[in-house]
Scaffold this active site. Structure first.
Site, PDB file in Angstrom:
ATOM      1  N   CYS A   1       0.816  -1.217   0.000  1.00  0.00           N
ATOM      2  CA  CYS A   1       0.000   0.000   0.000  1.00  0.00           C
ATOM      3  C   CYS A   1       0.851   1.270   0.000  1.00  0.00           C
ATOM      4  O   CYS A   1       0.787   2.057  -0.955  1.00  0.00           O
ATOM      5  CB  CYS A   1      -0.966  -0.016   1.181  1.00  0.00           C
ATOM      6  SG  CYS A   1      -1.920   1.509   1.346  1.00  0.00           S
TER       7      CYS A   1
ATOM      8  N   GLU B   1      -4.779  -3.664  -4.143  1.00  0.00           N
ATOM      9  CA  GLU B   1      -4.547  -2.252  -4.442  1.00  0.00           C
ATOM     10  C   GLU B   1      -5.171  -1.888  -5.795  1.00  0.00           C
ATOM     11  O   GLU B   1      -5.786  -0.830  -5.944  1.00  0.00           O
ATOM     12  CB  GLU B   1      -3.050  -1.936  -4.442  1.00  0.00           C
ATOM     13  CG  GLU B   1      -2.440  -1.820  -3.063  1.00  0.00           C
ATOM     14  CD  GLU B   1      -2.991  -0.641  -2.286  1.00  0.00           C
ATOM     15  OE1 GLU B   1      -3.335   0.399  -2.894  1.00  0.00           O
ATOM     16  OE2 GLU B   1      -3.096  -0.749  -1.052  1.00  0.00           O
TER      17      GLU B   1
END
Length: 229
Positions: free
Chosen positions: A135, A204
């Site tokens: 992330c 993601e």
């Protein structure tokens, strides 16, 4: 080749999918509808709240003082800095108290958070870190790619500046060195670490698709999945 360099290369498809996603490109050129950005920010606030908890749980599993302090300080930073950004951004986006009260986590967000909790509850500190590193690392790379973009929407320019900062680059370099150390300490576990890392790279990608499609529990979890009747 260090572990992070290796897994970064092996997950390139997901990174490119994120870089080229219309949501990300819409931030860069200012064409992203604010309603989609608002949807994203609400989901991201939920994600970050649980990301902070995963960091705290990782601190409880860490075995040396330096790692314990890193995870606790990171949890504190995200709670105080990034969530404060969300609060001010919520004001700029005119997020109402009713919208916050009626917030429903989207499937992609729920799945991503569940994946991180699985890694930290059922694995050790190395597994937890492999699941959470993609992330900030991805956002740092997006920030670098977009740092010369000049969107005509101040919120988007602020978002880019946050992740394009030198401080963000320094933080990611430290985090990569930590995961490399964890991988060296447990060479037999590198396949498991890679699996956690890869899943997070996928999630993601889905985290951009989720606000782009305004995903909810009646529209399906994955891209191109037909709407349920």
């Amino acid at each position: 080749m260090e572990f992070c360099e290796k897994v970064r290369q092996e997950t390139q498809f997901y990174w490119e999918a994120s870089f080229n996603h219309p949501f990300v490109q819409g931030i860069a050129d200012g064409s992203l509808p604010l309603e989609k950005f608002k949807f994203y920010m609400l989901q991201d606030a939920y994600y970050l709240k649980h990301y902070t908890k995963v960091l705290a749980l990782a601190a409880a599993k860490a075995t040396n003082d330096e790692d314990i302090q890193y995870f606790l300080n990171s949890a504190r930073f995200i709670h105080e800095a990034e969530l404060e950004l969300h609060r001010t951004t919520f004001q700029d986006l005119n997020v109402t108290a009713e919208e916050i009260e009626n917030f429903e986590v989207a499937p992609a967000t729920y799945n991503y958070v569940s994946h991180m909790y699985n890694a930290v509850h059922n694995g050790d500190v190395a597994e937890a870190f492999a699941a959470i590193l993609p992330c900030p690392w991805l956002y740092q790379e997006i920030g670098q790619q977009l740092k010369y973009a000049r969107p005509n929407i101040p919120l988007y320019a602020q978002w880019i500046a946050l992740y394009a900062s030198d401080e963000m680059l320094q933080s990611i370099n430290k985090q990569k060195s930590m995961l490399n150390r964890f991988a060296k300490e447990q060479p037999m576990k590198q396949k498991v670490l890679k699996a956690h890392f890869e899943k997070s790279c996928y999630y993601e990608w889905m985290f951009w698709e989720m606000p782009w499609t305004m995903q909810n529990w009646t529209k399906g979890v994955y891209m191109n999945e037909p709407t349920k009747n």
